[in-house]
Design a protein around this motif. Structure first.
Motif, PDB file in Angstrom:
ATOM      1  N   ALA A 281     -22.521   0.033  -2.337  1.00  0.00           N
ATOM      2  CA  ALA A 281     -21.438   0.081  -1.075  1.00  0.00           C
ATOM      3  C   ALA A 281     -20.658  -0.686  -0.924  1.00  0.00           C
ATOM      4  O   ALA A 281     -19.407  -0.533  -0.780  1.00  0.00           O
ATOM      5  N   ASP A 282     -20.860  -2.072  -1.871  1.00  0.00           N
ATOM      6  CA  ASP A 282     -19.892  -2.795  -2.011  1.00  0.00           C
ATOM      7  C   ASP A 282     -18.602  -2.433  -2.891  1.00  0.00           C
ATOM      8  O   ASP A 282     -17.457  -2.664  -2.679  1.00  0.00           O
ATOM      9  N   VAL A 283     -18.900  -1.947  -3.818  1.00  0.00           N
ATOM     10  CA  VAL A 283     -17.827  -1.109  -4.877  1.00  0.00           C
ATOM     11  C   VAL A 283     -17.093  -0.414  -3.881  1.00  0.00           C
ATOM     12  O   VAL A 283     -15.957  -0.424  -4.226  1.00  0.00           O
ATOM     13  N   LEU A 284     -17.671   0.604  -3.338  1.00  0.00           N
ATOM     14  CA  LEU A 284     -17.049   1.846  -2.749  1.00  0.00           C
ATOM     15  C   LEU A 284     -16.121   1.134  -1.540  1.00  0.00           C
ATOM     16  O   LEU A 284     -15.299   1.624  -1.071  1.00  0.00           O
ATOM     17  N   ARG A 285     -16.587  -0.135  -0.934  1.00  0.00           N
ATOM     18  CA  ARG A 285     -15.844  -0.743   0.132  1.00  0.00           C
ATOM     19  C   ARG A 285     -14.699  -1.428  -0.350  1.00  0.00           C
ATOM     20  O   ARG A 285     -13.620  -1.407   0.313  1.00  0.00           O
ATOM     21  N   TYR A 286     -14.827  -2.030  -1.421  1.00  0.00           N
ATOM     22  CA  TYR A 286     -13.832  -2.849  -1.944  1.00  0.00           C
ATOM     23  C   TYR A 286     -13.052  -2.487  -3.245  1.00  0.00           C
ATOM     24  O   TYR A 286     -11.943  -3.067  -3.464  1.00  0.00           O
ATOM     25  N   GLN A 287     -13.654  -1.584  -3.978  1.00  0.00           N
ATOM     26  CA  GLN A 287     -12.895  -0.764  -5.057  1.00  0.00           C
ATOM     27  C   GLN A 287     -13.201   0.342  -5.133  1.00  0.00           C
ATOM     28  O   GLN A 287     -13.877   0.966  -6.424  1.00  0.00           O
ATOM     29  N   PRO A 288     -12.891   1.379  -4.479  1.00  0.00           N
ATOM     30  CA  PRO A 288     -13.464   2.727  -4.440  1.00  0.00           C
ATOM     31  C   PRO A 288     -13.049   3.671  -5.696  1.00  0.00           C
ATOM     32  O   PRO A 288     -13.608   4.620  -5.909  1.00  0.00           O
ATOM     33  N   ASP A 289     -12.025   3.094  -6.270  1.00  0.00           N
ATOM     34  CA  ASP A 289     -11.333   3.760  -7.330  1.00  0.00           C
ATOM     35  C   ASP A 289     -11.852   3.189  -8.837  1.00  0.00           C
ATOM     36  O   ASP A 289     -11.397   3.530  -9.930  1.00  0.00           O
TER      37      ASP A 289
END
Length: 369
Positions: A281-289
């Motif tokens: 979730a943190d990856v998708l929130r702050y670096q979705p690409d």
């Protein structure tokens, strides 16, 4: 000419001490030797107990710090002997110590972080300068004091023009996002091995869930998972850091009490999914690409958690740090060897984007041999 430093790390998992002898004479760190020692059972139990207030804790903490330094010194000795390196060739030892309390910015606005470490004793035992107390200066400057590894992650894993994620799955999970434009973001995601290992030890009599096989045999409990993910920490904006002060057995027991009886394997499956979901979730929130996620720490060997991360991040390649040149159990120890070198050279680290500190600071105190 080689530029040799030793890094010693005992993490939140309390499973042991990892050490590296690293050479920093080239553009990328080179690990010459790696050694580890299991945490003695009695010492591990005492360090865990010292995470909470108790009788005569100042006395007990001092003695536990002494005992821990003897384990550190044994690992350092093994590194030197195994590589035929004279101690005089090593510039300094970076010793993290064992975190037993982590409460930055709390109580009086500054708060504190406390790592049990007796660097003067370690310098006496090793005959090498010791750098320790890496986190306090950051806290004094208004920072979280953690995570500090992101600065090393860029030196080790950063690639010009490419965005890379580095996820450490230790007792606590932390993420570093190394962005293509040269900026970075790093913070603690939440619990990782600390809760899973404790649950496995209690119910299986094993220190950890080998390959995540026990978790894979259970079923995720949606009510438990949702309740745990509802903790405000998970949606708090960075900079942020955490530890056993929050994510401990009392925290888990409170959630278990709310849902009623549950099969132990199902709880383990839910704890594994908690780790994977919080991190993804943190990856998708702050670096979705994000296209590449490098995983280190003991959790990199948990095939079940690694599989869940890959499933939750279908756009990213999820792989062990070993595939990028540094095995998972060597990353944090090498980071503290790297931080020790920075302290010796009086090089300041720009901390604001990761810990929230007011500006660049030199981290660590030097104890001459």
């Amino acid at each position: 000419m080689p530029e040799l430093y030793i890094g010693l790390m005992s993490g939140t998992s309390l499973d042991g001490v990892d050490g590296v002898l690293a050479d920093f004479s080239s553009s990328q760190p080179h690990v010459i030797a790696h050694a580890s020692a299991p945490m003695p059972d009695a010492l591990g139990a005492e360090l865990l107990a010292l995470n909470s207030s108790g009788a005569d804790e100042l006395h007990r903490a001092a003695l536990a710090g002494n005992a821990l330094m003897r384990v550190y010194a044994a690992v350092a000795g093994e590194l030197l002997a195994g590589s035929s390196t004279p101690r005089e060739a090593v510039r300094a030892v970076g010793a993290h110590g064992q975190t037993v309390r982590h409460r930055p910015q709390e109580f009086d606005g500054t708060g504190y972080t406390l790592q049990l470490c007796q660097p003067a004793l370690l310098a006496e035992l090793c005959g090498i300068d010791v750098v320790a107390d890496f986190r306090s200066r950051d806290v004094a400057a208004g920072g979280q004091g953690a995570p500090l590894a992101p600065f090393f992650h860029r030196a080790m894993f950063g690639r010009a023009g490419e965005t890379v994620g580095v996820l450490n799955l230790g007792g606590i999970s932390n993420i570093t996002l190394l962005r293509a434009d040269g900026s970075q973001l790093g913070f603690d995601c939440g619990p990782a091995n600390a809760l899973m290992d404790a649950w496995c030890a209690e119910h299986k009599g094993q220190p950890y869930d080998m390959d995540g096989a026990w978790a894979a045999s259970g079923n995720v409990l949606p009510a438990l998972l949702d309740a745990m993910l509802a903790d405000p920490y998970f949606t708090k904006a960075p900079p942020k850091s955490t530890g056993r002060d929050l994510f401990n057995r009392r925290w888990l027991d409170a959630h278990l009490a709310a849902i009623g009886p549950a099969a132990p394997a199902d709880v383990q499956a839910t704890l594994a999914d908690l780790t994977a979901r919080a991190c993804s979730a943190d990856v998708l929130r702050y670096q979705p690409d994000l296209r590449r996620l490098i995983v280190c720490g003991g959790g990199a060997f948990n095939r079940h958690v690694m599989g869940r991360l890959a499933a939750l991040l279908p756009g990213a390649q999820v792989a062990s740090s070993g595939d990028s040149g540094l095995p998972p159990l060597q990353v944090e120890a090498t980071a503290f060897a790297w931080l020790a070198r920075k302290a010796v050279l009086r090089e300041k680290l720009h901390l604001q984007s990761t810990t929230g500190a007011r500006g660049a600071r030199v981290l660590g105190c030097i104890y001459p041999a």
